[in-house]
Design a protein around this motif. Sequence first.
Motif, PDB file in Angstrom:
ATOM      1  N   LEU A 101       0.917  -1.410   0.112  1.00  0.00           N
ATOM      2  CA  LEU A 101      -0.245   0.146  -0.082  1.00  0.00           C
ATOM      3  C   LEU A 101       0.918   1.392  -0.021  1.00  0.00           C
ATOM      4  O   LEU A 101       0.346   2.475  -0.336  1.00  0.00           O
ATOM      5  CB  LEU A 101      -0.842   0.063   1.326  1.00  0.00           C
ATOM      6  CG  LEU A 101      -2.107  -1.025   1.270  1.00  0.00           C
ATOM      7  CD1 LEU A 101      -2.497  -1.508   2.433  1.00  0.00           C
ATOM      8  CD2 LEU A 101      -3.033  -1.053   0.296  1.00  0.00           C
ATOM      9  N   ARG A 102       1.980   1.262   0.077  1.00  0.00           N
ATOM     10  CA  ARG A 102       3.067   2.579   0.396  1.00  0.00           C
ATOM     11  C   ARG A 102       3.149   3.032  -1.271  1.00  0.00           C
ATOM     12  O   ARG A 102       3.418   2.182  -2.050  1.00  0.00           O
ATOM     13  CB  ARG A 102       4.260   2.032   0.826  1.00  0.00           C
ATOM     14  CG  ARG A 102       5.404   3.125   0.828  1.00  0.00           C
ATOM     15  CD  ARG A 102       6.611   2.612   1.785  1.00  0.00           C
ATOM     16  NE  ARG A 102       7.100   1.280   1.186  1.00  0.00           N
ATOM     17  CZ  ARG A 102       7.923   1.236  -0.029  1.00  0.00           C
ATOM     18  NH1 ARG A 102       8.337   2.323  -0.872  1.00  0.00           N
ATOM     19  NH2 ARG A 102       8.478  -0.011  -0.214  1.00  0.00           N
ATOM     20  N   ASP A 103       3.222   4.064  -1.284  1.00  0.00           N
ATOM     21  CA  ASP A 103       3.612   4.853  -2.625  1.00  0.00           C
ATOM     22  C   ASP A 103       4.931   4.532  -2.646  1.00  0.00           C
ATOM     23  O   ASP A 103       5.975   4.581  -2.157  1.00  0.00           O
ATOM     24  CB  ASP A 103       3.564   6.418  -2.608  1.00  0.00           C
ATOM     25  CG  ASP A 103       2.056   7.022  -2.439  1.00  0.00           C
ATOM     26  OD1 ASP A 103       1.274   6.179  -2.914  1.00  0.00           O
ATOM     27  OD2 ASP A 103       1.956   8.076  -2.045  1.00  0.00           O
ATOM     28  N   GLY A 104       5.249   4.195  -4.156  1.00  0.00           N
ATOM     29  CA  GLY A 104       6.457   3.816  -4.592  1.00  0.00           C
ATOM     30  C   GLY A 104       7.097   2.240  -4.664  1.00  0.00           C
ATOM     31  O   GLY A 104       8.087   1.685  -4.893  1.00  0.00           O
ATOM     32  N   SER A 105       6.085   1.608  -3.495  1.00  0.00           N
ATOM     33  CA  SER A 105       6.315   0.249  -3.630  1.00  0.00           C
ATOM     34  C   SER A 105       6.099  -0.510  -4.813  1.00  0.00           C
ATOM     35  O   SER A 105       4.911  -0.462  -5.372  1.00  0.00           O
ATOM     36  CB  SER A 105       5.687  -0.613  -2.503  1.00  0.00           C
ATOM     37  OG  SER A 105       5.672  -2.065  -2.690  1.00  0.00           O
TER      38      SER A 105
END
Length: 274
Positions: A101-105
């Motif tokens: 769910l993290r931006d950039g993952s």
Amino acid sequence: MSAHGPLCVGIDPHASLLDAWGLPDTAAGVRTFALTVLEAVGGQVAAVKPQSAFFERHGSAGVAVLEEVVAAGRDTETLVVVDAKRGDIGSTMGGYADAYLRDGSPLAGDALTVSPYLGSGSLAPAVEAALATGRGLFVLALTSNPEGREVQHARDAEGVAVADRVARAAGASNAAELATTGGDLGSIGLVVGATIGDAATRLGVDLSAVRGPLLAPGVGAQGAGAAELAAVFGDARRAVLASSSRGVLGAGPDVGALRDAARRAADEAGAALR
């Protein structure tokens, strides 16, 4: 749910389908399978749902393919629901939230399926991450597998079904979110099988009160059509994202045949859910 209709196409490259498509049961075969599905349905349906297990079984090479599929889905402007059904507690749940769910993952699609059966509160890190990044969750609530009933249909000391507790928790989160943001649907949805019959009504689960999207596996080859969707979801049917896997994937590997199968499934789901 979408200008393309309320259909989510599962990307499930299990061994028998790979064989039916004439592909090897390897990460390379999975890659060809998944990208062919995306070529056929990307930009044509509301969402795709890669099943993480079928990628993970090929180790790091398979996970790399899943990352590629998530990115490719984003490029087609099709929502990507990563079907990983993660569920844990504390920092471990936080780790899953960071991964998906993290931006950039590279594994972060637009939504993630999660399991609440360590307690709905255990999902707090994922809920917080989803709300912070504009992503969504689909929480397992009333699944179509018979084994799920022993947990989901059970009632607590107050007589409330476990599935209803899960639905109420999602509804409370959505109510708090929508009080601030407005809109019709919050970020926390449920997974509710399209083949569960009258289970929601019998258990007192008010799906309309959730005010979140409802992911409905089981459409098409698994037996659910217009009558089943209407019976299960009733007044909540406009929040449904109908999910079909085998009914579409069985038309492959020809891209045109896959696209036609997806279009028919989308039209049927749209007519059923109006």
